[in-house]
Enzyme design. Structure first.
Site, PDB file in Angstrom:
ATOM      1  CD  GLU A  78      19.526 -32.290  31.952  1.00 36.66           C
ATOM      2  OE1 GLU A  78      18.907 -31.211  32.095  1.00 36.66           O
ATOM      3  OE2 GLU A  78      19.828 -32.757  30.839  1.00 36.66           O
ATOM      4  CD  GLU A  98      14.520 -32.625  31.218  1.00 37.77           C
ATOM      5  OE1 GLU A  98      14.067 -33.731  31.572  1.00 37.77           O
ATOM      6  OE2 GLU A  98      15.540 -32.108  31.716  1.00 37.77           O
TER       7      GLU A  98
HETATM    8  C1  LIG Z   1       7.791 -29.605  40.476  1.00 40.43           C
HETATM    9  C2  LIG Z   1       6.338 -30.035  40.459  1.00 40.43           C
HETATM   10  C3  LIG Z   1       6.212 -31.536  40.521  1.00 40.43           C
HETATM   11  C4  LIG Z   1       5.654 -29.412  41.701  1.00 40.43           C
HETATM   12  O1  LIG Z   1       4.284 -29.692  41.697  1.00 40.43           O
HETATM   13  P1  LIG Z   1       3.316 -28.963  42.736  1.00 40.43           P
HETATM   14  O2  LIG Z   1       1.961 -29.537  42.501  1.00 40.43           O
HETATM   15  O3  LIG Z   1       3.900 -29.013  44.087  1.00 40.43           O
HETATM   16  O4  LIG Z   1       3.326 -27.417  42.350  1.00 40.43           O
HETATM   17  P2  LIG Z   1       2.893 -26.744  40.987  1.00 40.43           P
HETATM   18  O5  LIG Z   1       3.001 -27.651  39.846  1.00 40.43           O
HETATM   19  O6  LIG Z   1       1.588 -26.068  41.203  1.00 40.43           O
HETATM   20  O7  LIG Z   1       4.032 -25.668  40.810  1.00 40.43           O
HETATM   21  C5  LIG Z   1       4.164 -24.556  41.704  1.00 40.43           C
HETATM   22  C6  LIG Z   1       4.482 -23.315  40.907  1.00 40.43           C
HETATM   23  O8  LIG Z   1       5.751 -23.483  40.280  1.00 40.43           O
HETATM   24  C7  LIG Z   1       5.646 -23.309  38.873  1.00 40.43           C
HETATM   25  N1  LIG Z   1       6.622 -24.179  38.223  1.00 40.43           N
HETATM   26  C8  LIG Z   1       6.832 -25.476  38.476  1.00 40.43           C
HETATM   27  N2  LIG Z   1       7.824 -25.962  37.718  1.00 40.43           N
HETATM   28  C9  LIG Z   1       8.229 -24.934  36.952  1.00 40.43           C
HETATM   29  C10 LIG Z   1       9.244 -24.780  35.967  1.00 40.43           C
HETATM   30  N3  LIG Z   1      10.043 -25.802  35.609  1.00 40.43           N
HETATM   31  N4  LIG Z   1       9.373 -23.600  35.370  1.00 40.43           N
HETATM   32  C11 LIG Z   1       8.578 -22.556  35.717  1.00 40.43           C
HETATM   33  N5  LIG Z   1       7.625 -22.616  36.667  1.00 40.43           N
HETATM   34  C12 LIG Z   1       7.453 -23.792  37.266  1.00 40.43           C
HETATM   35  C13 LIG Z   1       4.197 -23.673  38.567  1.00 40.43           C
HETATM   36  O9  LIG Z   1       3.783 -23.083  37.365  1.00 40.43           O
HETATM   37  C14 LIG Z   1       3.503 -23.089  39.778  1.00 40.43           C
HETATM   38  O10 LIG Z   1       3.424 -21.703  39.602  1.00 40.43           O
HETATM   39  P3  LIG Z   1       2.030 -20.969  39.690  1.00 40.43           P
HETATM   40  O11 LIG Z   1       2.334 -19.538  39.453  1.00 40.43           O
HETATM   41  O12 LIG Z   1       1.177 -21.589  38.625  1.00 40.43           O
HETATM   42  O13 LIG Z   1       1.496 -21.281  41.053  1.00 40.43           O
HETATM   43  C15 LIG Z   1       5.642 -29.524  39.209  1.00 40.43           C
HETATM   44  O14 LIG Z   1       5.525 -28.123  39.260  1.00 40.43           O
HETATM   45  C16 LIG Z   1       6.334 -29.895  37.952  1.00 40.43           C
HETATM   46  O15 LIG Z   1       6.226 -31.006  37.495  1.00 40.43           O
HETATM   47  N6  LIG Z   1       7.069 -28.948  37.352  1.00 40.43           N
HETATM   48  C17 LIG Z   1       7.732 -29.132  36.077  1.00 40.43           C
HETATM   49  C18 LIG Z   1       9.084 -29.798  36.264  1.00 40.43           C
HETATM   50  C19 LIG Z   1       9.758 -29.997  34.935  1.00 40.43           C
HETATM   51  O16 LIG Z   1       9.185 -30.427  33.991  1.00 40.43           O
HETATM   52  N7  LIG Z   1      11.064 -29.649  34.893  1.00 40.43           N
HETATM   53  C20 LIG Z   1      11.855 -29.771  33.694  1.00 40.43           C
HETATM   54  C21 LIG Z   1      11.987 -28.435  33.078  1.00 40.43           C
HETATM   55  S1  LIG Z   1      12.817 -28.472  31.491  1.00 40.43           S
HETATM   56  C22 LIG Z   1      14.474 -28.598  31.898  1.00 40.43           C
HETATM   57  O17 LIG Z   1      14.821 -28.675  33.021  1.00 40.43           O
HETATM   58  C23 LIG Z   1      15.407 -28.560  30.738  1.00 40.43           C
HETATM   59  C24 LIG Z   1      16.786 -29.102  31.084  1.00 40.43           C
HETATM   60  O18 LIG Z   1      17.017 -30.340  30.435  1.00 40.43           O
HETATM   61  C25 LIG Z   1      17.896 -28.111  30.773  1.00 40.43           C
HETATM   62  C26 LIG Z   1      18.047 -27.821  29.322  1.00 40.43           C
HETATM   63  C27 LIG Z   1      19.269 -26.990  29.059  1.00 40.43           C
HETATM   64  C28 LIG Z   1      19.194 -26.507  27.679  1.00 40.43           C
HETATM   65  C29 LIG Z   1      20.501 -25.972  27.218  1.00 40.43           C
HETATM   66  C30 LIG Z   1      20.822 -26.409  25.825  1.00 40.43           C
HETATM   67  C31 LIG Z   1      19.901 -25.906  24.794  1.00 40.43           C
HETATM   68  C32 LIG Z   1      20.355 -26.261  23.427  1.00 40.43           C
HETATM   69  C33 LIG Z   1      19.410 -26.172  22.290  1.00 40.43           C
HETATM   70  C34 LIG Z   1      18.615 -24.959  22.143  1.00 40.43           C
HETATM   71  C35 LIG Z   1      18.828 -24.292  20.823  1.00 40.43           C
HETATM   72  C36 LIG Z   1      17.688 -23.437  20.480  1.00 40.43           C
HETATM   73  C37 LIG Z   1      18.054 -22.370  19.519  1.00 40.43           C
HETATM   74  O19 LIG Z   1      18.988 -22.544  18.731  1.00 40.43           O
HETATM   75  O20 LIG Z   1      17.372 -21.329  19.544  1.00 40.43           O
END
Ligand SMILES: CC(C)(COP(=O)(O)OP(=O)(O)OC[C@H]1O[C@@H](n2cnc3c(N)ncnc32)[C@H](O)[C@@H]1OP(=O)(O)O)[C@@H](O)C(=O)NCCC(=O)NCCSC(=O)C[C@@H](O)CCCCCCCCCCCCC(=O)O
Length: 695
Positions: A78, A98
């Protein structure tokens, strides 16, 4: 993912290159390459507000070039979409995943991507959450250039080449979505119909369609408002919490440990170069296909010539179909076949998948022990038999483990890796790693009847039968379970897999007895309540779809469409009358509580016995092997969501009403967790350790 900030005539790289440690994101802070840091969701805000930051980048009057290496997922992509240009390394992966976390791309992704690449392509990426390669991203128009060289250098060069050009046409938020061929409303209605059908109660895919529709029909600012509203609903929903829990649970189970102290990080797997599969029935075929697809040379042994000939054809077809779907060459050269067990002499690992008969399996393990290399791992695909008894037939019992696949083995993601008291940490590590290479979610579990999945299922199935005795119909039970999110209720699944499967197990367990159909003992076995309903159907040759009738009617043998069966309803009425059972009205809530809480209660017993290391292990088993709706996290997570005191109270209630059903008696671990204040599911492991140490 890196970005470039314009500074007079010089363009300086932002400090967030692909190799850089990814920075977390609360709702508002800067995303790393993997998107928002999911662990920080819900924490207080920190860092620069993300959406205004992306707007500021886009509105800037210096060209901003995103240099993408590694992953640009979620918030990472994004941010890149807010830049004026995007350059990706050829090995980069991009996506808006997401939806897989119960969310939608809420930093403008749902509004910018359709404006950039069109509604149909954006819907595909946002609804599935799939990652694309740099090459596909270029083809779709997400990136402007792909490089094999240093991405940042390429981006600097690119930025210099466009310096001074007007930027208005590069601000995606100012675009209208490219027109679609045909009627836009009709397109969205069709997509929504498909998504609702496939989502089976999951709300994020539906919200993703709504957000893209807003992009296609509203001005950008109003689309952003809609994106935010939809995200707020998702963000606070239990589904997002469940899916994010499941994301970490999958990673937690790969860090296995056993009560003996063996651990994933202290046990090196043995190299596996060649594998054998013994027995080419349904399971053996699927396992062989999964191994060949993962790149392993496989020798498949089947002693019955007719079965071997059929299996060769079927396996080749399965490999060809799979290859066609994935657009690769079928790995037919990985497969070899034999009717002679001597053919396994040079393999590193064997997976036995013959008929579920202890005598037969013992004989095979004796043969394998004599034929195989002394250091070969001997694995069994048994779904219920004692792995330790099989180990005792071999020279090296420490090299024996269970590898319990789920049908169809080349499709289902789950693998239970069963360690016996004598299995070595290295054997366990090897099987776990092989499962990972096969693309499975591998879960290490202890050796007990039914292991984890089937042991819990027994309690669930029993309740489904009892509910029929008390007045329910298969339709009522199934619709309650389907409404909950299972793709099929228990009775439909049973018809699909064949009622004779469970009948055989019950006969072997001494439960299904011939000739005890009336009198008080007809509904008691081994001192507890028993329902012979499944046995009675089998005695009448009603084995499910394959015979044309079971719990439902299918029109003809092999029919696939379940229709309610008036014969079955009369049969149930007669059965109740014969046994003096007065039918009562049963509501769907009772169906869910009885079936699911009995299953969950057994899950607590499994944790208490140390058969599963933690609730995450049980939850992965149910989500990836038993059709538990992913957006409900798994049975143990669900119990925590419902509230442990409520689960305990309902089990107590049902146990009072059915004291002859021990599965409904609340397990002491559940009581202790409630007494210790019902810690969140992530803290159970600690609590269980503490409770164990106090015993
Ligand atoms: C990236 C991968 C494909 C890598 O895979 P790989 O096999 O190489 O490695 P691992 O999966 O083992 O990962 C290694 C390690 O990293 C950790 N990890 C990976 N991704 C994340 C992450 N996103 N966050 C935290 N940690 C992560 C993983 O756990 C491993 O750690 P460990 O300790 O276990 O070894 C693969 O990892 C993968 O697919 N990851 C996920 C990628 C993903 O899904 N990303 C999207 C995240 S969501 C996002 O980005 C949201 C956005 O759209 C921004 C939103 C903004 C919001 C602002 C507005 C809000 C408004 C409304 C809210 C109102 C609420 C209220 O009113 O209260």
């Amino acid at each position: 993912m890196g970005g470039f900030c314009g500074n007079k005539n010089i363009l300086a790289p932002k400090k967030c290159s692909g190799e850089a440690r990814h920075r977390g994101l609360t709702q508002n802070s800067a995303p790393g390459p993997k998107g928002a840091d999911i662990k920080e969701f819900g924490d207080s805000e920190s860092g620069p507000p993300l959406i205004p930051m992306i707007h500021a980048i886009e509105a800037g009057n210096k060209p901003m070039v995103a240099a993408i290496e590694g992953f640009a997922l979620g918030g990472g992509l994004e941010l890149a979409l807010g830049c004026h240009y995007r350059i990706a390394h050829s090995k980069a992966r991009l996506g808006l995943p997401e939806v897989t976390l119960g969310l939608l791309p809420a930093a403008g992704g749902s509004q910018r991507l359709p404006r950039l690449i069109g509604v149909p392509a954006a819907l595909d990426l946002i609804i599935t959450g799939r990652h694309v390669t740099a090459a596909e991203a270029l083809q779709l128009g997400i990136v402007d250039q792909v490089t094999d060289h240093h991405t940042v250098d390429a981006a600097v060069k690119f930025a210099l080449s466009v310096a001074g050009r007007p930027l208005d046409a590069r601000r995606i938020s100012s675009y209208s979505c490219p027109p679609v061929s045909g009627d836009l409303d009709a397109l969205f209605e069709e997509v929504m119909r498909k998504v609702r059908r496939g989502a089976r109660g999951a709300i994020a895919p539906v919200a993703c369609v709504q957000a893209v529709r807003a992009a296609a029909t509203l001005p950008y600012a109003r689309g952003m408002e809609r994106e935010r509203e939809l995200m707020a609903t998702l963000f606070t929903s239990g589904q997002a919490r469940a899916l994010q829990y499941s994301f970490f649970a999958q990673r937690a189970v790969s860090r296995w440990s056993t009560p003996s102290g063996a651990r994933w990080d202290a046990s090196a797997p043995k190299p596996v170069r060649k594998v054998a599969v013994i027995g080419l029935g349904t399971m053996g075929r699927g396992i062989a296909v999964a191994l060949a697809q993962a790149g392993f040379p496989v020798v498949s042994v089947e002693t019955q010539e007719k079965q071997l000939t059929e299996a060769k054809r079927a396996v080749s077809q399965m490999l060809e179909r799979g290859a066609k779907r994935r657009g690769v060459a079928a790995p037919l050269d990985k497969m070899s076949y034999s009717s002679n067990i001597q053919a396994v002499a040079d393999v590193d690992l064997v997976i036995e998948a013959v008929f579920e008969d202890m005598g037969l399996k013992k004989k095979i393990f004796q043969q394998l022990s004599a034929v195989c290399k002394p250091d070969a791992l001997l694995c069994t695909n048994t779904s219920s038999l004692d792995v330790d008894q099989l180990a005792s037939q071999t020279r090296n019992p420490e090299l024996v483990v269970g590898m319990h696949f789920f049908a169809p083995a080349h499709v289902m993601k789950l693998l239970e890796v069963v360690y016996g008291p004598r299995s070595s940490p290295q054997a366990l590590a090897t099987a776990m790693q092989l499962g990972k290479k096969m693309g499975k979610v591998s879960v290490a579990v202890g050796n007990c009847p039914g292991f984890v999945g089937n042991r819990m299922l027994k309690a669930y199935v029993e309740q489904a039968f009892f509910l029929l005795e008390e007045g329910a119909t298969p339709e009522l039970v199934d619709s309650a379970l389907e409404e909950f999110g299972f793709s099929m209720g228990f009775f439909k699944v049973s018809d699909l897999s064949g009622l004779d499967v469970g009948w055989k197990v019950r006969k072997e367990d001494g439960l299904a007895l011939p000739g005890v159909s009336t009198g008080p003992s007809a509904r008691i076995r081994q001192g507890r309540r028993y329902s012979p309903l499944g046995d009675l159907l089998c005695q009448r040759g009603r084995f499910g779809q394959k015979t044309g009738s079971g719990w439902y009617q299918y029109g003809k043998p092999g029919g696939r469409v379940a229709t309610p069966d008036p014969w079955l309803h009369s049969f149930l009425e007669e059965y109740r009358a014969q046994h003096g059972l007065v039918p009562r009205r049963i509501d769907p809530q009772e169906v869910l509580e009885r079936c699911l809480y009995a299953l969950i209660n057994e899950g607590f017993r499994i944790l208490e016995d140390g058969i599963a290391a933690g609730p995450e292990d049980i939850d992965c088993i149910y989500v990836f092997g038993y059709g538990w709706p992913h957006y409900r996290g798994g049975p143990m997570f669900y119990a925590a969501m419902v509230g442990l005191p409520k689960v305990l109270e309902r089990l107590e209630h049902y146990y009072r009403a059915h004291p002859d059903v021990p599965d409904l008696q609340p397990c002491s671990l559940l009581r202790r967790l409630v007494a210790s204040g019902s810690p969140p599911v992530q803290k159970w492991k600690e609590a269980i350790k503490k409770l164990h140490s106090q015993l």
